[in-house]
Motif scaffolding. Sequence first.
Motif, PDB file in Angstrom:
ATOM      1  N   TYR A 263      43.944  29.970  30.197  1.00 52.74           N
ATOM      2  CA  TYR A 263      44.981  29.883  31.240  1.00 52.74           C
ATOM      3  C   TYR A 263      44.809  31.073  32.159  1.00 52.74           C
ATOM      4  N   ASP A 264      44.933  30.852  33.468  1.00 53.69           N
ATOM      5  CA  ASP A 264      44.799  31.970  34.392  1.00 53.69           C
ATOM      6  C   ASP A 264      45.634  31.702  35.638  1.00 53.69           C
ATOM      7  N   VAL A 265      46.032  32.796  36.276  1.00 55.07           N
ATOM      8  CA  VAL A 265      46.826  32.721  37.506  1.00 55.07           C
ATOM      9  C   VAL A 265      46.306  33.768  38.480  1.00 55.07           C
ATOM     10  N   HIS A 266      46.156  33.400  39.720  1.00 48.33           N
ATOM     11  CA  HIS A 266      45.890  34.397  40.767  1.00 48.33           C
ATOM     12  C   HIS A 266      46.840  34.157  41.928  1.00 48.33           C
ATOM     13  N   ALA A 267      47.299  35.253  42.532  1.00 49.28           N
ATOM     14  CA  ALA A 267      48.236  35.165  43.665  1.00 49.28           C
ATOM     15  C   ALA A 267      47.458  34.997  44.972  1.00 49.28           C
ATOM     16  N   MET A 297      37.465  28.944  37.126  1.00 50.15           N
ATOM     17  CA  MET A 297      36.330  29.418  36.320  1.00 50.15           C
ATOM     18  C   MET A 297      36.833  30.373  35.230  1.00 50.15           C
ATOM     19  N   HIS A 298      37.831  31.195  35.575  1.00 49.92           N
ATOM     20  CA  HIS A 298      38.353  32.141  34.581  1.00 49.92           C
ATOM     21  C   HIS A 298      39.015  31.391  33.427  1.00 49.92           C
ATOM     22  N   ALA A 299      39.794  30.360  33.751  1.00 45.91           N
ATOM     23  CA  ALA A 299      40.468  29.598  32.689  1.00 45.91           C
ATOM     24  C   ALA A 299      39.432  28.921  31.795  1.00 45.91           C
TER      25      ALA A 299
HETATM   26 MG    MG Z   1      41.507  35.684  36.501  1.00 44.97          MG
END
Ligand code: MG
Length: 414
Positions: A263-267, A297-299
Amino acid sequence: MVSRTKISILVVAGGRGSRAGEGLPKQYRPLCGKTVLARTLAAMRAGAPEATLKVVIHPDDYDLYAQSAAELSAQERAALSQPALGGATRQESVRNGLEALACDAAPDIVLIHDAARPFASPALIARAMQAARQHGAAVPGVPLNDTVKEIDASGFVVETPDRARLRAVQTPQSFRFPLILRAHRAAAEAPRDYTDDAMIAEAAGCAVHVFPGDLSNFKLTTPEDFARAMDQLTPPPPADDERNLTDVRTHKNLTDVRTGQGYDVHAFAEGDQVWLGSVSIPHSHSLAGHSDADVLMHAITDAVLGAIAEGDIGAHFPPSDPQWKGAPSSIFLEHACKLVCARGGMIAHIDATVVCEAPKVGPHRDAIRASLAKIMGLDAGRVAIKATTTEKLGFTGRREGIAALAIATVRLPD
Ligand code: MG
């Protein structure tokens, strides 16, 4: 004198075949970190260090060819001559390649090889060269396991040939150069298509010798072939392991099935594009982050790392490390895939969801799948990308950023 014989290897890579999966022609698809073509060229060079290599490519594929060539060592690259351009059929492509060799400085012996056969061994290549010297025209053949039937137009058996006398033929097919050039020139005038170069030599009245092929020198055509190729490249089990080596290389034996989630989040920040799965999508904002902020890609990277219990992306690539500033996130995912490969495993499936109000992901879905599949060396059929909004609720609903969730299914040897 054997050492004076000039040998060229023509690698036929002009096909558009993507039966093995969506996207790229199969010869340019990655296979455990290297393209199929790069592996094939390296195998040819290893088997015939004295030979020059010429690749026949589709006119649209020059960049893909250059990328594969860049994966070779300096020594391997030094054996490459200018690529030749392919024609509408395989036959035409080979003929163009032969004509180009004739212009370069005609060799004595030519080996004609499919780009999609990366597993030709040095012993097989040596047999091919020797057979061409001795017989003029020769092909590798392997015995058939199945009984073969000749049928009529209504599907009824006409004849059952004696299996002991049949061979399935492979490449490299090897010839004295003037013989096959002449045969190809004659075949170009004939109103039929030939399926291999031996047939062309036969049609020109040459006797074609069949020498022993190699079952591991199979042609990559279907997704199953790619899975088998990945198995073949998997490191063998420890020496004290009593299991049959052939057994553990078939992925039926990757019975330890793991699942990982990420799981990932970017603002959002100022900018005009976001990266999702290494695909640039034009947008009113970019995503903020230390790397390229490819949230999807990070998730997925975390999901792959999770499946093999190897920590998370931050543990492998600390955000405090300046070398990852602005880095393409494909580096992270490639690293996670290598860890799976090093364990003798394979990624069976990726399922990911992108959560945002905008940009719209749907129009880019297939490009993202193809891009991720390439990075992971997978068939795009093993990569699912979904997208949803949150009905204007929460931070994604307020268009403050993008979230991504992913599940990776990984198979390891038991
Ligand atoms: Mg990230």
